[in-house]
Write a protein that holds these residues in place. Structure first.
Motif, PDB file in Angstrom:
ATOM      1  N   ALA A 181       0.828  -1.211   0.000  1.00  0.00           N
ATOM      2  CA  ALA A 181       0.000   0.000   0.000  1.00  0.00           C
ATOM      3  C   ALA A 181       0.863   1.264   0.000  1.00  0.00           C
ATOM      4  O   ALA A 181       0.344   2.363   0.188  1.00  0.00           O
ATOM      5  N   ASP A 184      -0.161   3.715  -2.721  1.00  0.00           N
ATOM      6  CA  ASP A 184      -1.455   4.313  -2.381  1.00  0.00           C
ATOM      7  C   ASP A 184      -1.289   5.393  -1.315  1.00  0.00           C
ATOM      8  O   ASP A 184      -1.932   6.452  -1.378  1.00  0.00           O
ATOM      9  N   ASP A 187       0.242   8.445  -2.990  1.00  0.00           N
ATOM     10  CA  ASP A 187      -0.781   9.133  -3.782  1.00  0.00           C
ATOM     11  C   ASP A 187      -1.693   9.966  -2.880  1.00  0.00           C
ATOM     12  O   ASP A 187      -2.028  11.116  -3.212  1.00  0.00           O
TER      13      ASP A 187
END
Length: 206
Positions: A181, A184, A187
Motif C-alpha cells: 500500500a 497508495d 498518492d
C-alpha cells in the motif's frame, strides 16, 4: 610526471565535479551507499586531493544538497511555464519526482541518513543548513505562485519531504508498514498536499 599544482580555476572545476558526481551517485544509490572512494575515482583524483576540498564526506553531502536546490527550483519553474500543463498537473509532476525520482532524480535523505548527518554537523552548520532549506522552500512555493508565512512554509516542507522519506523507507526501514500500500499512501499524501497548496494559492489569487 604528476601534476603538483592547480590553478584556482582548475580547483574550482574539480570541486564542482566532485559535488555533481557525488550528487549523481547519492541520487541513484543513496548517501549511505555512496563512498568517498567512488566519488574521487570517478572524478580521477586521489583521496588526498579529495580531502583538500572536503574535510569529511558530510561536508560534500551538505554542499551537494545546496547545489541541488537551484536545480529543483529550475524544474519547478519549467513545469509552471509549460503551456501544456495546468497548475495542479505541473505541481503534481514535481511532487511525484521528489517522491519517486526518475531519469534525473533528486537526492532525498532517508531517516538514517538524516540522523547520521545531524550527528556529524556542528551546531552552526546545522543552523545554516536549516536556514538555507527554509529559503529554498520559500522560493519553491513562490515558483508555484504561493506566498506563505514562515510556519506555513515549514509545514509544507515537512509534508512534502515526509512523503518522500516515507516512500523511501518502505519496506526496508519500516518493515511493519504495508509495503503493497506504499504507492497508495504516497498518492494520498500528494493529493492532500496539492489540495492544501491549491487553497493557499486561491487565497493569493481570489
Amino acid at each position: 610526471m604528476p601534476k603538483v599544482a592547480y590553478s584556482e580555476a582548475e580547483r574550482e572545476r574539480v570541486r564542482k565535479e566532485l559535488i555533481t558526481t557525488g550528487l549523481e551517485l547519492m541520487a541513484k544509490q543513496g548517501i549511505q551507499h555512496t563512498t568517498i572512494e567512488q566519488i574521487y575515482l570517478r572524478v580521477g583524483i586521489s583521496r588526498t586531493f579529495f580531502y583538500s576540498f572536503f574535510p569529511a564526506k558530510e561536508d560534500l553531502v551538505v554542499q551537494a544538497f545546496y547545489y541541488q536546490q537551484p536545480q529543483m527550483l529550475a524544474r519547478a519553474r519549467e513545469l509552471m511555464d509549460d503551456p501544456g500543463l495546468g497548475w495542479r498537473e505541473g505541481v503534481e509532476r514535481f511532487l511525484r519526482r521528489v517522491c519517486y525520482g526518475g531519469r534525473d532524480r533528486f537526492a532525498i535523505m532517508s531517516i538514517e541518513e538524516q540522523q547520521a548527518l545531524a550527528k556529524c554537523l556542528s551546531e552552526d552548520k546545522r543552523r545554516e543548513f536549516l536556514k538555507r532549506r527554509l529559503a529554498f522552500f520559500t522560493e519553491m512555493l513562490r515558483a508555484f505562485g504561493i506566498r506563505a508565512g514562515t510556519q506555513t512554509v515549514k509545514l509544507l516542507g515537512n509534508l512534502l519531504f515526509s512523503a518522500a522519506i516515507l516512500r523511501k523507507a518502505i519496506p526496508d526501514t519500516l518493515p511493519f508498514l504495508f509495503s503493497d500500500a506504499a504507492d497508495d499512501a504516497t498518492d494520498f499524501q500528494i493529493n492532500a498536499i496539492l489540495d492544501y497548496m491549491e487553497t493557499l494559492r486561491e487565497q493569493d489569487h481570489p
